[in-house]
Design an enzyme around this catalytic site. Structure first.
Site, PDB file in Angstrom:
ATOM      1  N   SER A 545       0.848  -1.185   0.000  1.00 21.31           N
ATOM      2  CA  SER A 545       0.000   0.000   0.000  1.00 21.31           C
ATOM      3  C   SER A 545       0.893   1.248   0.000  1.00 21.31           C
ATOM      4  O   SER A 545       1.658   1.445  -0.918  1.00 21.31           O
ATOM      5  CB  SER A 545      -0.961  -0.039   1.188  1.00 21.31           C
ATOM      6  OG  SER A 545      -2.008   0.886   1.038  1.00 21.31           O
ATOM      7  N   ASP A 630      -9.720  -4.008  -5.170  1.00 25.15           N
ATOM      8  CA  ASP A 630      -9.116  -3.130  -4.163  1.00 25.15           C
ATOM      9  C   ASP A 630      -9.795  -1.758  -4.210  1.00 25.15           C
ATOM     10  O   ASP A 630      -9.905  -1.147  -5.268  1.00 25.15           O
ATOM     11  CB  ASP A 630      -7.620  -2.984  -4.443  1.00 25.15           C
ATOM     12  CG  ASP A 630      -6.858  -2.376  -3.284  1.00 25.15           C
ATOM     13  OD1 ASP A 630      -7.481  -1.706  -2.439  1.00 25.15           O
ATOM     14  OD2 ASP A 630      -5.636  -2.573  -3.213  1.00 25.15           O
ATOM     15  N   HIS A 665      -7.969  -5.172  -0.931  1.00 18.47           N
ATOM     16  CA  HIS A 665      -6.705  -4.592  -0.477  1.00 18.47           C
ATOM     17  C   HIS A 665      -5.857  -5.571   0.333  1.00 18.47           C
ATOM     18  O   HIS A 665      -4.635  -5.529   0.278  1.00 18.47           O
ATOM     19  CB  HIS A 665      -7.001  -3.350   0.354  1.00 18.47           C
ATOM     20  CG  HIS A 665      -5.837  -2.425   0.507  1.00 18.47           C
ATOM     21  ND1 HIS A 665      -5.204  -1.838  -0.575  1.00 18.47           N
ATOM     22  CD2 HIS A 665      -5.176  -1.972   1.606  1.00 18.47           C
ATOM     23  CE1 HIS A 665      -4.226  -1.060  -0.140  1.00 18.47           C
ATOM     24  NE2 HIS A 665      -4.188  -1.133   1.172  1.00 18.47           N
TER      25      HIS A 665
END
Length: 694
Positions: A545, A630, A665
């Site tokens: 991320s 995501d 995610h």
């Protein structure tokens, strides 16, 4: 096999007298069959490349599985007359949420009785049947113990649907609502409060009241947050007497409250002031408020419920310039402050003198040079003990009960690690690297004693994040044993931009000084190599991320320093994402990265955005992973990044892109599926480092 070649279609963006070229903008069209076919072609190439490692993947999977107690149960915690816990069963992907009635329901210090009959609240394995993905959002049991409000996501997009289950019949009621977040019951067990997110931006911006049995389409909207920087969240105070609604951005908060037993208008505690955060709880007619109004490290104040505004705040704990106050938890007979000393967690226990804290406190001590610790689940306000968690890089996760009278900690449970795990074989250290500007950066290390030679011969793995003020946890992970037992030295870099040394540490690595995050990570890696912790020709790095942004930035800056890069759901297309305020999270993120519509912020971000700074170069071996669903970092960011890098890469190291077509995610939701994903990553890492052969 040859990697797929993404077609190029010019898509210039003119801003501030510059042109951002984006030949792969077309990959944003998730509904396009061409896009799906391209992602599948990348997957086929990746899996073809990794085909020779399948035996190693299976070996790693079996190793990691051998260190997990597949049938296990969490430490039961007491709440309102019941002991609650989750358990896992060998062969099942998901946890089962359970409870047992307390043998003495009115006693806040009642002891768990294993012989009592079990009640299953929620079997996530049942919910997951026929679904490629399943995750639980919020859970809230009604005060009368007869209803469970819960939310589920079956795509990975972190878009949760509200359900209410009768714990008497085990059946779900018709009451349901989409895109929910916080779930909070009023004391009557008939009124449920919940937040709802905007479908496009995924910002929780509305707050509703629901009467049990009514159509949620007619629920009362109590509050709507107009400022796109702010998200709403709701909860109850530790003593369960008040319901709080909090509006928060990355730098500013504001709270409203109403009595839980007679909810009406939500009254403002104190109006928001830009760049000021406060967090409140309640005890005995007073709010106790952790606030950073006098300094970044926060202080504690209190005020009467009747007059809670700033003009009535009385200081309880002054701001400490050296030790950031991270949290404060209230109980009837004591309170616990959580702060940090040189980046390491500390717990201090205070007593009460009426409504004032005692000037002296008792400190809970921890034995290792680097560790994670914090309060665990504590739902009984009147208890004489509290629970805290502790773990380190060599000590499995543990839950302790602390007696505030005797000052004695009692171990309730330590994570069991099967497979002949012997913690004495492993050592952890904490060292300090010097950044480019002279700042000292803490680094946590772990290695196997009999495999470590401080002569620069060990493969080195460095992990980093460094954003949002998030303090990088130093915890035990049994999966890591597969790396340690093969001689890798693992390092965790507590770089600026994180919160390891408080909010000032965060501020020193965001907005206009974001580059500190990247140069800190490079300095840490160089220090470890120079000090003999790793082989300079065998350095692997990993981040996800915002940590994936870190991977992209440092690889652009120093491609020669790293051998292998694992980049998960990486935020690498900074400019295009932050210029698009229709995307989820973008406007709220201005307080972390800056607003590129402003020339100064644009220049700063343009200088480090990984996608925009790719150049002809020899790059390390890279595995880039993303998920089609995501909602935090859109799949097209890593897809575009890999496509562009393919056109510039001047060496033959592997560049792989894998897209999970059924997740979000966090990757796969099932625990066995997730373990296989890690085995895949480790197989790539170990073969590219030359530790294992394909």
């Amino acid at each position: 096999m040859q990697p797929p070649v993404a077609r190029r279609e010019p898509h210039p963006t003119h801003i501030h007298g510059q042109v951002l070229e984006d030949d792969y903008f077309w990959l944003r069209n998730k509904d396009s069959q061409e896009v799906i076919d391209y992602l599948r072609a990348e997957n086929a190439y990746t899996h073809g490349f990794m085909e020779p490692t399948k035996p190693l993947q299976e070996k790693l999977y079996r190793e990691m599985l051998s260190h997990i107690k597949e049938t296990d149960v969490s430490v039961p915690y007491l709440a309102n007359g019941y002991f609650y816990y989750t358990r896992t069963v060998e062969g099942l992907q998901y946890p089962i949420y359970c409870r047992k009635v307390s043998p003495t329901p009115g006693d806040p210090n009642a002891l768990y009785d294993d012989s009592l009959p079990e009640e299953i609240l929620l079997d996530v394995n049942e919910l997951a049947k026929g679904q490629p993905f399943m995750a639980i959002g919020d859970l809230a049991v009604s005060p009368d113990n007869t209803l469970l409000a819960y939310s589920t996501d079956n795509t990975g997009f972190r878009q949760y649907t509200l359900h209410i289950r009768s714990l008497t019949t085990g059946q779900d009621l018709p009451d349901t609502a989409p895109r929910t977040g916080s779930l909070v019951w009023a004391s009557d067990s008939k009124t449920l409060f919940y937040t709802v997110e905007d479908e496009q931006t995924k910002r929780h911006h509305r707050f509703y009241r629901h009467a049990l049995g009514d159509d949620t389409a007619t629920d009362t909207l109590l509050f709507e947050e107009p400022d796109e920087r702010f998200n709403l969240g709701a909860g109850r105070t530790s003593d369960r007497k008040y319901i709080f609604l909090e509006a928060g951005s990355h730098t500013t908060t504001e709270a409203r409250f109403t009595p839980a037993d007679n909810p009406g208008e939500f009254l403002l505690l104190a109006p928001r002031i830009n760049d000021q955060e406060y967090y409140a709880d309640h005890r005995n007619g007073r709010f106790y408020i952790r606030v950073n109004d006098t300094g970044k490290n926060f202080r504690l104040v209190s005020a009467p419920v009747e007059t809670p505004g700033r003009e009535h705040w009385l200081e309880e704990i002054a701001e400490d310039k050296e030790h950031p106050l991270e949290d404060f938890d209230l109980f009837r007979d004591f309170a616990v402050a959580s702060d940090r000393v040189l980046g390491l967690p500390r717990l201090r226990v205070f007593g009460w003198q009426g409504d004032k804290l005692t000037p002296e406190s008792e400190e809970v001590t921890f034995p290792e040079p680097t560790y994670s610790a914090g309060l665990h689940v504590n739902r009984e306000f009147n208890a004489a003990t509290f629970r805290y968690s502790y773990q380190s890089l060599v000590a499995p996760a543990s839950v302790y009960s602390y007696d505030v009278t005797s000052h004695i900690s009692t171990l309730l449970k330590q994570q069991e690690v099967p497979g002949n795990f012997d913690r004495s074989k492993y050592a952890s250290e904490r060292v300090w690297a010097t950044a480019k500007d002279g700042t000292k950066i803490p680094v946590s290390l772990v290695y196997r004693r009999d495999e470590f030679m401080k002569t620069g011969e060990n493969p080195l793995y460095v992990y980093g994040y460094g954003s949002y003020g998030y303090a990088l946890p130093v915890g035990f992970n049994p999966n890591r044993l597969s790396l340690l037992d093969r001689g890798l030295v693992l390092a965790y870099a507590h770089i600026r931009g994180g919160g390891d040394l408080g909010d000032a540490w965060h501020d020193a690595g965001k907005m206009q000084v974001k580059s500190n995050t990247f140069t800190d990570f490079i300095a840490v890696t160089e220090h470890l190599v120079a000090e003999g912790y790793g082989d300079p020709k065998r350095v692997a790095i990993e981040g996800g991320s915002a940590g994936g942004l870190l991977m992209g930035a440092v690889t652009n800056l120093r491609p020669d320093l790293f051998s292998v890069v694992l980049s998960h759901v990486p935020f690498v297309d900074v400019m295009n994402t932050m210029l698009d305020d229709t995307l989820p999270l973008t406007v709220g993120e201005y307080e972390e990265w800056g607003n590129p519509n402003e020339p100064e912020a644009f220049a700063t971000m343009r200088a480090y955005s990984p996608y925009d700074n790719l150049q002809p170069a020899s790059y390390p071996a890279m595995l880039v992973k993303t998920s089609l669903n995501d909602s935090q970092v859109m799949y097209w960011e890593p897809a575009k990044y890999v496509a562009r890098m393919r056109t510039l890469k001047q060496n033959d190291t592997p560049l792989l892109l894998e897209t999970n077509m059924d997740a979000g995610h966090g990757g796969a939701s099932g625990r066995y599926d997730y373990l296989k994903e890690i085995a895949f990553d480790y197989a790539f890492l170990l073969t590219q480092l030359g530790v294992e052969k394909a």
